[in-house]
Design a protein around this motif. Sequence first.
Motif, mmCIF file in Angstrom:
data_model
loop_
_atom_site.group_PDB
_atom_site.id
_atom_site.type_symbol
_atom_site.label_atom_id
_atom_site.label_comp_id
_atom_site.label_asym_id
_atom_site.label_seq_id
_atom_site.Cartn_x
_atom_site.Cartn_y
_atom_site.Cartn_z
ATOM 1 N N LEU A 123 52.306 62.756 -45.067
ATOM 2 C CA LEU A 123 52.111 61.340 -44.748
ATOM 3 C C LEU A 123 53.079 60.828 -43.698
ATOM 4 O O LEU A 123 52.912 59.711 -43.193
ATOM 5 N N ASP A 124 54.079 61.619 -43.346
ATOM 6 C CA ASP A 124 55.059 61.204 -42.346
ATOM 7 C C ASP A 124 54.415 61.229 -40.967
ATOM 8 O O ASP A 124 53.887 62.259 -40.554
ATOM 9 N N PHE A 163 45.817 63.807 -43.040
ATOM 10 C CA PHE A 163 46.672 64.112 -44.187
ATOM 11 C C PHE A 163 46.325 65.465 -44.781
ATOM 12 O O PHE A 163 47.216 66.272 -45.076
ATOM 13 N N TRP A 164 45.038 65.743 -44.955
ATOM 14 C CA TRP A 164 44.623 67.010 -45.545
ATOM 15 C C TRP A 164 44.992 68.174 -44.638
ATOM 16 O O TRP A 164 45.410 69.240 -45.115
ATOM 17 N N ARG A 165 44.861 67.989 -43.315
ATOM 18 C CA ARG A 165 45.209 69.068 -42.389
ATOM 19 C C ARG A 165 46.706 69.384 -42.455
ATOM 20 O O ARG A 165 47.112 70.544 -42.452
ATOM 21 N N ALA A 221 48.764 72.895 -44.191
ATOM 22 C CA ALA A 221 49.738 73.710 -43.467
ATOM 23 C C ALA A 221 50.938 74.075 -44.319
ATOM 24 O O ALA A 221 51.748 74.908 -43.907
ATOM 25 N N GLN A 222 51.069 73.470 -45.487
ATOM 26 C CA GLN A 222 52.204 73.728 -46.373
ATOM 27 C C GLN A 222 51.709 74.468 -47.610
ATOM 28 O O GLN A 222 51.176 73.866 -48.543
ATOM 29 N N ARG A 223 51.870 75.767 -47.605
ATOM 30 C CA ARG A 223 51.335 76.579 -48.683
ATOM 31 C C ARG A 223 52.059 76.308 -49.996
ATOM 32 O O ARG A 223 51.449 76.351 -51.068
ATOM 33 N N GLY A 257 55.341 66.577 -54.358
ATOM 34 C CA GLY A 257 55.755 65.291 -53.815
ATOM 35 C C GLY A 257 56.390 65.415 -52.451
ATOM 36 O O GLY A 257 56.155 64.587 -51.556
ATOM 37 N N ASP A 258 57.197 66.455 -52.251
ATOM 38 C CA ASP A 258 57.796 66.664 -50.938
ATOM 39 C C ASP A 258 56.726 67.009 -49.908
ATOM 40 O O ASP A 258 56.807 66.586 -48.747
ATOM 41 N N GLY A 259 55.713 67.779 -50.323
ATOM 42 C CA GLY A 259 54.619 68.083 -49.410
ATOM 43 C C GLY A 259 53.818 66.843 -49.038
ATOM 44 O O GLY A 259 53.416 66.674 -47.877
#
Length: 356
Positions: free
Chosen positions: A310-311, A26-28, A32-34, A303-305
């Motif tokens: 989590l997807d 999850f953290w990785r 990846a999403q700045r 929230g979107d990140g």
Amino acid sequence: MTESPLATPAAGTDAPVPAASGARRFWRRLRAQRAALVAAAVVALLVLVALAAPLLTALEGQDPFTYHPSLIDSARGGVPVGSLGGVDAEHWLGVEPQTGRDLFARLVYGARVSLGVALAATVIQVAIGVAVGVAAALGNQWVDQLLSRITDIIVAMPLMIMSLALLAVVPASFPRPVLVTLVIGLIAWGSIAKIVRAQTLSMKGLDYVSAARLSGWKTWRIARRELLPGLAAPVITYAALLVPMNISVEAALSFLGVGVKPPTPSWGQMLTAADVWYQAAPQYLLLPAGALFVTVLALTVFGDGVRTALDPRAASRLRIGTGRKDKDAATATATATAAAEATATDADATKKEATA
């Protein structure tokens, strides 16, 4: 009996290595999403400001309740004296029109009310929604039908109208922040209950859940040990999106005059009092509106990140354009080289036949 992560062989070897833990994966993906990381930093800063509101106002030397009549111009209808709404060394963001209360103190204390109401209401919604959704999915047909119909009624209720009705009939002596929290939390849990029910029904047929049932585990133990860990991802995702929605609802209720009452500061209540001052003292309207906008935007992006991280399908999407680019480029280069060599070979053969 929960399935363990699969091990994958290390690069260049046949020995398996342990798969990364769920938290590490999850953290990785989140890193990846700045945009999500920036939003998380903004949310953390807002929460820190809300928690440190007494310290910040003490550093300024002000509080959110003291009136300063000498700082307003009564001849002009209560407009703050001085430039930029009375900004000076003692009042960092100026003062309120008519009352002269410190605007910075009311803004940071308003963050405590707005964020606190939204987070507490989200916790109530998640608790009720998860309990109802799991009970409906694991219960018999009658239980499922009853809880599903109740959930449909809750979902069909117009949140704002029901909130207005409930807040209007409750005595004014009841603490308004607590009342707004309870109203939002007890009315808006239907959507998460539907999500949890659908997810639980899809998980009931998995092998490890069937194995637990055949082993003689009771329903509650199966739910606690096998189902709830699998529900964490969709629940956390939806909860992260509920927080900005609840902030907007609290602000709207306060703006309509049925939410948090003065002198308790909240961003929505400040907007209610500022609607007639947008020309004479624009900062009185722009500051709480800007704080609401930044908070809702940051929480929505975060929230979107979280949803993407989590997807289970996010890993393949995140690899596109990163590690796989090199592999695809190498494959394309090899293909082009092979095609060029084949073309050259065919040309040489054609030339030899023509010579012969």
